[in-house]
Motif scaffolding. Structure first.
Motif: not given
Length: 155
Positions: A126-143
């Motif tokens: 999915l596509v969403q706006e970057v929040d405060g210049g912080k991109f998600f990174r591969p390997g991060e656990r998310v909801r």
């Protein structure tokens, strides 16, 4: 003439800035209608992230309308007699086109395409706006939070 053109530019800028403050598309911003609503939650791990551009609004009447008004006022100060009317029409059309382009540029957002491998093995993107210049990174656990057909990725 210079005074009127300066005022027109100031009015256009103010209206465009006010009208361009659209809703945020980040994972941490909720609309009033989303508050106090059930969100279905799924967990996963970020597989990949790709920077994207979320196009700006081109359907808004704010930029077009404000540009047309300012262009019409500025154009009506050109010439005399029937030339003023023609100038007003040409100025309104040109101002509307320019205002629409300014609004589209001002509402363009930095986005990220996030591919998530869910705990059940399914893969979603999915596509969403970057929040405060912080991109998600591969390997991060998310909801993944889903409600009313909209899904967001959050920590």
């Amino acid at each position: 003439m210079k005074y009127i053109s300066g005022c027109a530019a100031l009015v256009l800028g103010s209206v465009l800035l006010a009208g361009c403050a659209g809703p945020s598309l980040t994972g941490t911003t909720y609309s009033r209608s989303e508050a106090r609503q059930v969100h279905y939650v799924r967990y996963g791990v970020v597989d990949s992230v790709t920077p994207v551009v979320i196009e700006g609004r081109t359907d808004g009447a704010v930029g077009t309308g404000a540009g047309a008004i300012v262009g019409g006022i500025a154009g009506s100060n050109i010439g005399g007699g029937s030339g003023r009317a023609v100038g007003a029409v040409i100025g309104a059309v040109a101002g509307g086109v320019l205002g629409n382009k300014i609004e589209a540029s001002a509402t363009r957002k930095q986005g990220q395409e996030i591919t998530v491998r869910l705990d059940n093995g399914e893969t979603l993107s999915l596509v969403q706006e970057v929040d405060g210049g912080k991109f998600f990174r591969p390997g991060e656990r998310v909801r993944l939070l889903e409600s009313a057909g909209a899904t967001r990725v959050a920590y």
